[in-house]
Structures are given as structure tokens and as C-alpha cells.
Design an enzyme around this catalytic site. Structure first.
Site, PDB file in Angstrom:
ATOM      1  N   ALA A 156       0.839  -1.208   0.000  1.00 38.29           N
ATOM      2  CA  ALA A 156       0.000   0.000   0.000  1.00 38.29           C
ATOM      3  C   ALA A 156       0.867   1.248   0.000  1.00 38.29           C
ATOM      4  CB  ALA A 156      -0.934  -0.006   1.210  1.00 38.29           C
ATOM      5  N   TYR A 157       1.869   1.256   0.863  1.00 39.78           N
ATOM      6  CA  TYR A 157       2.773   2.406   0.936  1.00 39.78           C
ATOM      7  C   TYR A 157       3.501   2.595  -0.395  1.00 39.78           C
ATOM      8  CZ  TYR A 157       6.404   5.544   2.683  1.00 39.78           C
ATOM      9  OH  TYR A 157       7.258   6.620   2.866  1.00 39.78           O
TER      10      TYR A 157
END
Length: 250
Positions: A156-157
Site C-alpha cells: 500500500a505504501y
């Protein structure tokens, strides 16, 4: 902390994530170099402390994933700063869960994208029109080396920061020739409060990928941000600047 006397004299800045870490240090430098700053952050208590330390003109507590709140904060900042916003530094961000894609919690994925990418978009979208009114602006969007290379167990990051890079390249091209410059910074991991969100094993992995053999210092990235936010950065736009200790290869 090295300070360029008067570099931001008469200029104004909005800094997201301004209550701690890189945002706070950048704000401190801009004020020391003659500028006025408004700090945005989710943590109201930390904002109060940062306002005193930084000598900020104003602070606004908000969640940047709330578009309406961002629009209000931008208008408020514009008027508090004397109807101009010269600099926008978007440093607010979160890491999210540390997990493989197939085990990644959906709620954590959504929150990371909401803060790191959607929230950054809302901030840029709200502030750019005020910069265009004065035909001047400098935008610094904080991405990451993870957005270029991808970190395992941080999908996600990594995805959010890749989005920041692509978004900033589009924005910079749209603004080219209008007096407003937009670039992204892609640091490798540096010492900051955000590391507390990660297990030590993840921090150790990221350190092992840096050829210089150490984490970055927040002062090193702050110095780069201040150049990017200054009048000196007058020709490079729609691009990325790098503070990665040799990790990034493009």
C-alpha cells in the site's frame, strides 16, 4: 541546521504533516530563512507544541483525507498568510500494515491510499488555484524510494508513493510556464517518527538496501526540500529529486 539568510523573506508556506518529523523541520527552516508558515496536521496537541517551536503563523488540525476540510483549510491559510500561498510541502503520510499482499488488511490499504495519495491530491487541488492567482508557487510532494522500487510487505505504501510520483509529473507539466513548479522528493528511509509504525525487521531490511549503509538524516531531506521550495528551483519541474544514499538508480 544550515540556514540561508533571507531565502524565504516575504514568502508564505503551507506544510502538511507539519507537527513532527520532516514537515516540522522544513517549517522551522523556512521561518528561520524569513518565511511565514501555516502547519496542517491531524495531531492537535503536537501542532500546539510545533507552533511554539517553529514560530508558525497559524496551525490547522485536520484529516487531509477529508476533501471538504482541506478546501476550508486552504482558504483559511490563504487569508491568514495575506492572500498568498507561495509554497506547499505535502509531507503528511502513514506507512500502513506490514504484510504480504494476500494478507494485507483492506482497511489499512484504504487508509494508506486515502492519506498518502488521495489526501495529497486534495491538498494540491485546493492550493494550486491560490498560487495561480499570484502566478507563483513551489510544490514539494513527498514520495519515497519505495514508489520507484517497491518494498516487500509494504504494498500500500509503495503503491501510494508511486502514485505521488506519477501525479506530480502530471501536475508539473500542467503548470509549466505558469510560474508554479511541482516536484516530488524520493528519499530512502530516514530517521523520523514514522519509523515507530514499522517493525524493526522492516527498518533493518530498508537499511540493508542503502549502499551508504545507513539511514538518512531528516536534516538531509529538509535541506533538499528547502531548495525545491525556493526561487532557486526555477527550471526543474514535473520531476523527482533523490535523497536515497545511492539506492535509487533512476
Amino acid at each position: 541546521m544550515s540556514v540561508w539568510s533571507g531565502r524565504f523573506e516575504g514568502q508564505t508556506a503551507v506544510i502538511t504533516g507539519g507537527a513532527s518529523g520532516l514537515g516540522r523541520l522544513v517549517a522551522k527552516r523556512i521561518v528561520a530563512e524569513g518565511g511565514d508558515v501555516v502547519l496542517w496536521d491531524l495531531n492537535a496537541e503536537a501542532l500546539a507544541a510545533a507552533k511554539v517551536e517553529v514560530a508558525a503563523t497559524h496551525t490547522i488540525a485536520l484529516d487531509i483525507s477529508d476533501q471538504a476540510a482541506v478546501e476550508r483549510a486552504a482558504a483559511e491559510s490563504f487569508h491568514v498568510l495575506g492572500t498568498r500561498i507561495d509554497v506547499l510541502v505535502c509531507s503528511a503520510g502513514i506507512t500502513g500494515a506490514t504484510a504480504t499482499v494476500w494478507d494485507y488488511p483492506v482497511d489499512s490499504w484504504q487508509r494508506v491510499i486515502d492519506i498518502n495519495l488521495n489526501g495529497l491530491f486534495y491538498c494540491n487541488r485546493a492550493v494550486v488555484p491560490f498560487m495561480l492567482q499570484n502566478s507563483y508557487g513551489r510544490i514539494v510532494n513527498l514520495a519515497s524510494v519505495a514508489g520507484k522500487e517497491g518494498n516487500p510487505n509494504a504494498s500500500a505504501y509503495s503503491a501510494s508513493k508511486a502514485g505521488v510520483i506519477g501525479f506530480t509529473k502530471s501536475l508539473g507539466k500542467e503548470l509549466a510556464g505558469k510560474g508554479v513548479i511541482a516536484n516530488a522528493l524520493t528519499p530512502a528511509t530516514f530517521e523520523s517518527p514514522i519509523l515507530a509504525q514499522l517493525p524493526q525487521s522492516q527498518v533493518d531490511y530498508m537499511r540493508s538496501k542503502i549502499p551508504m549503509g545507513r539511514l538518512g538524516l531528516v536534516e538531509e531531506s529538509a535541506a533538499m526540500v528547502c531548495f525545491m521550495a525556493s526561487e532557486e528551483c526555477s527550471f526543474t519541474t514535473a520531476s523527482t529529486f533523490d535523497t536515497s544514499g545511492g539506492r535509487t538508480t533512476f
